[in-house]
Scaffold this motif. Structure first.
Motif, PDB file in Angstrom:
ATOM      1  N   ASN A 231     -14.645  92.243   5.540  1.00  0.00           N
ATOM      2  CA  ASN A 231     -14.911  93.484   6.240  1.00  0.00           C
ATOM      3  C   ASN A 231     -13.671  93.816   7.072  1.00  0.00           C
ATOM      4  OD1 ASN A 231     -15.752  95.534   7.987  1.00  0.00           O
ATOM      5  ND2 ASN A 231     -17.875  94.811   7.975  1.00  0.00           N
ATOM      6  N   THR A 232     -12.804  94.628   6.510  1.00  0.00           N
ATOM      7  CA  THR A 232     -11.525  94.924   7.152  1.00  0.00           C
ATOM      8  C   THR A 232     -11.710  95.641   8.485  1.00  0.00           C
ATOM      9  OG1 THR A 232     -10.746  95.254   4.880  1.00  0.00           O
ATOM     10  CG2 THR A 232      -9.192  95.716   6.632  1.00  0.00           C
ATOM     11  N   GLU A 233     -12.799  96.373   8.627  1.00  0.00           N
ATOM     12  CA  GLU A 233     -13.068  97.076   9.889  1.00  0.00           C
ATOM     13  C   GLU A 233     -13.091  96.113  11.069  1.00  0.00           C
ATOM     14  OE1 GLU A 233     -15.963 100.284  10.483  1.00  0.00           O
ATOM     15  OE2 GLU A 233     -16.338 100.155   8.336  1.00  0.00           O
ATOM     16  N   GLU A 234     -13.676  94.938  10.868  1.00  0.00           N
ATOM     17  CA  GLU A 234     -13.782  93.980  11.963  1.00  0.00           C
ATOM     18  C   GLU A 234     -12.401  93.507  12.425  1.00  0.00           C
ATOM     19  OE1 GLU A 234     -16.567  93.350  13.603  1.00  0.00           O
ATOM     20  OE2 GLU A 234     -17.356  94.914  12.277  1.00  0.00           O
ATOM     21  N   TYR A 235     -11.469  93.392  11.482  1.00  0.00           N
ATOM     22  CA  TYR A 235     -10.103  93.015  11.844  1.00  0.00           C
ATOM     23  C   TYR A 235      -9.384  94.187  12.502  1.00  0.00           C
ATOM     24  CZ  TYR A 235     -10.730  88.781   9.064  1.00  0.00           C
ATOM     25  OH  TYR A 235     -11.176  87.578   8.593  1.00  0.00           O
ATOM     26  N   ALA A 236      -9.625  95.412  12.003  1.00  0.00           N
ATOM     27  CA  ALA A 236      -8.982  96.603  12.566  1.00  0.00           C
ATOM     28  C   ALA A 236      -9.388  96.806  14.025  1.00  0.00           C
ATOM     29  CB  ALA A 236      -9.345  97.831  11.735  1.00  0.00           C
ATOM     30  N   ARG A 237     -10.611  96.425  14.370  1.00  0.00           N
ATOM     31  CA  ARG A 237     -11.092  96.609  15.747  1.00  0.00           C
ATOM     32  C   ARG A 237     -10.285  95.818  16.764  1.00  0.00           C
ATOM     33  NH1 ARG A 237     -16.099  99.111  15.873  1.00  0.00           N
ATOM     34  NH2 ARG A 237     -17.185  99.177  13.858  1.00  0.00           N
ATOM     35  N   LEU A 262     -11.351 102.992   8.917  1.00  0.00           N
ATOM     36  CA  LEU A 262     -10.371 102.131   9.580  1.00  0.00           C
ATOM     37  C   LEU A 262      -9.666 102.873  10.720  1.00  0.00           C
ATOM     38  CD1 LEU A 262      -8.828 100.330   6.481  1.00  0.00           C
ATOM     39  CD2 LEU A 262     -10.317  99.320   8.214  1.00  0.00           C
ATOM     40  N   ALA A 263      -9.352 104.150  10.498  1.00  0.00           N
ATOM     41  CA  ALA A 263      -8.689 104.938  11.538  1.00  0.00           C
ATOM     42  C   ALA A 263      -9.577 105.079  12.774  1.00  0.00           C
ATOM     43  CB  ALA A 263      -8.319 106.315  10.987  1.00  0.00           C
ATOM     44  N   GLY A 268      -5.031  99.568  17.965  1.00  0.00           N
ATOM     45  CA  GLY A 268      -3.714  99.952  18.454  1.00  0.00           C
ATOM     46  C   GLY A 268      -3.329 101.355  18.047  1.00  0.00           C
ATOM     47  N   ASP A 269      -2.027 101.623  18.066  1.00  0.00           N
ATOM     48  CA  ASP A 269      -1.505 102.923  17.662  1.00  0.00           C
ATOM     49  C   ASP A 269      -1.336 102.965  16.150  1.00  0.00           C
ATOM     50  OD1 ASP A 269      -1.324 103.823  20.293  1.00  0.00           O
ATOM     51  OD2 ASP A 269       0.639 102.878  20.550  1.00  0.00           O
ATOM     52  N   TYR A 270      -1.537 104.132  15.577  1.00  0.00           N
ATOM     53  CA  TYR A 270      -1.382 104.259  14.138  1.00  0.00           C
ATOM     54  C   TYR A 270      -0.921 105.662  13.781  1.00  0.00           C
ATOM     55  CZ  TYR A 270      -5.725 106.946  13.946  1.00  0.00           C
ATOM     56  OH  TYR A 270      -6.679 107.912  14.146  1.00  0.00           O
ATOM     57  N   LEU A 271      -0.347 105.768  12.613  1.00  0.00           N
ATOM     58  CA  LEU A 271       0.050 107.048  12.039  1.00  0.00           C
ATOM     59  C   LEU A 271      -0.702 107.198  10.729  1.00  0.00           C
ATOM     60  CD1 LEU A 271       1.951 109.539  11.959  1.00  0.00           C
ATOM     61  CD2 LEU A 271       3.604 108.105  10.760  1.00  0.00           C
ATOM     62  N   ALA A 272      -1.537 108.214  10.607  1.00  0.00           N
ATOM     63  CA  ALA A 272      -2.343 108.429   9.405  1.00  0.00           C
ATOM     64  C   ALA A 272      -1.595 109.327   8.424  1.00  0.00           C
ATOM     65  CB  ALA A 272      -3.689 109.050   9.765  1.00  0.00           C
ATOM     66  N   SER A 318      -8.328 107.700  17.187  1.00  0.00           N
ATOM     67  CA  SER A 318      -9.415 106.791  17.524  1.00  0.00           C
ATOM     68  C   SER A 318      -9.487 106.485  19.020  1.00  0.00           C
ATOM     69  CB  SER A 318      -9.265 105.478  16.752  1.00  0.00           C
ATOM     70  OG  SER A 318      -8.066 104.846  17.112  1.00  0.00           O
ATOM     71  N   ARG A 319      -8.331 106.387  19.680  1.00  0.00           N
ATOM     72  CA  ARG A 319      -8.315 105.974  21.087  1.00  0.00           C
ATOM     73  C   ARG A 319      -7.658 107.001  21.997  1.00  0.00           C
ATOM     74  NH1 ARG A 319     -12.057 101.999  21.410  1.00  0.00           N
ATOM     75  NH2 ARG A 319     -11.790 100.533  19.695  1.00  0.00           N
ATOM     76  N   GLY A 320      -7.135 108.062  21.429  1.00  0.00           N
ATOM     77  CA  GLY A 320      -6.474 109.061  22.247  1.00  0.00           C
ATOM     78  C   GLY A 320      -5.135 108.593  22.787  1.00  0.00           C
TER      79      GLY A 320
END
Length: 337
Positions: A231-237, A262-263, A268-272, A318-320
């Motif tokens: 479950n990649t979501e759990e790692y992304a969190r 996932l986004a 952390g910070d990400y670029l979609a 996701s976090r602003g």
């Protein structure tokens, strides 16, 4: 036509064959066949600079030998003893040849490039792949090898599909400077259920859950991992590493809903980035430029190249937060069309 003397095919035989096809899509896809010659000459030039490729063998925690290659400047042209390195992580039917398209986008910018075959892929030992579950330990062995040389400063991970999931899982628990995750899934179980549903001609809608459970058990018996744990979501969190989250808008194998999931939870910070095409399509030049500049910023932040880049901050939905990432140079709103 059947061979003379062969027993007649039955409905059960056909069903059994289809189950095998589904299992193999996940843990035993067609293995990419190539030779070291396909990796190109060991000495070559890019943009007037001289580079060399060194082929290495690394043993993973299970004792399997992984085949890898390290692309670096020749000794006389290294900018320093320690240089940043991007590790290329291929998909479930791929190999280290995946990295060849990265060479011209990484090497001329004072970053080295390492690629390898996961266990069960390409020329490495192993029978099955696990879509990230066991591959994260392969990646850990590669990182340990690179750091032990004393010639690597920062590490970036560039993965696609299975390799993207592996990169996220590894980075959630280990120090990494930056990630490019192209086409990762949020949940392997959801991917598997979607695969089962796509076979609706022979799996009735009411039996999808039962069929998924049988495939899950088959994978546990053969490849020794539980797809519910992928479950990649759990790692992304909990992953704070800056990341390019990329996905193709026409991907019908891992739908873009996985990218969106996932986004939403990335810590952390990400670029979609969204690209045209499907799961296995060639990425456009604008995609490679955006990823290259992202790695320059995060792997060589004090370099002249990083200072010369024109950055436009992108807000992480996701976090602003404001993601310290470059906008793609050829399109708007972090979308490559």
């Amino acid at each position: 036509p059947e061979a003379p003397g062969a027993p007649p095919a039955t409905a059960a035989d056909g069903l059994s064959q289809r189950w095998e096809e589904l299992l193999n899509l996940i843990i035993r896809p067609r293995r990419h066949s190539y030779t070291p010659a396909n990796l190109g000459p060991p000495h070559f030039t890019v943009q007037g600079k001289s580079f060399e490729r060194t082929d290495v063998q690394i043993r993973n925690p299970s004792g399997l030998v992984l085949q890898g290659s390290w692309f670096q400047p020749v000794r006389e042209e290294r900018v320093s003893t320690k240089m940043a390195c991007v590790i290329a992580c291929h998909g479930n039917a791929g190999s280290r040849c995946f990295a060849l398209e990265m060479v011209k986008h990484i090497l001329p910018y004072n970053i080295t490039l390492f690629c390898f075959d996961f266990a069960g892929s390409g020329l490495s030992e192993g029978k099955y792949v696990s879509l990230g579950y066991w591959e994260k330990y392969d990646l850990g062995a590669v990182v340990s090898y690179l750091l032990a040389t004393g010639t690597v400063s920062r590490i970036g991970l560039w993965g696609r599909s299975m390799g993207a999931v592996t990169a996220i899982m590894y980075a959630a628990d280990h120090p990494v400077a930056a990630i490019c995750a192209d086409s990762p899934f949020a949940s392997l179980y959801k991917v598997m259920v979607d695969l089962v549903k796509s076979r609706k001609k022979w799996i009735p809608e009411g039996l999808v859950s039962l069929a998924a459970g049988q495939i899950r058990r088959g994978i546990q018996q053969r490849a020794h991992f539980d797809i519910r744990q992928l479950n990649t979501e759990e790692y992304a969190r909990r992953c704070m590493v800056p990341c390019v989250l990329a996905h193709a808008t026409g991907d019908d194998f891992i739908s873009i809903s996985h990218h969106e999931a996932l986004a939403r939870v990335w810590a952390g910070d990400y670029l979609a980035l969204r690209v045209a095409g499907d799961h296995g399509s060639q990425r456009p030049g604008s995609f490679f430029r955006a990823v290259r500049e992202f790695f320059i910023l995060h792997l060589t932040p004090n370099s002249t190249l990083a200072r010369e880049l024109k950055w436009k901050p992108t807000k992480a939905a996701s976090r602003g937060r404001t993601a310290p990432a470059v906008e793609p140079t050829s399109c708007m709103d972090c979308c490559i069309c």
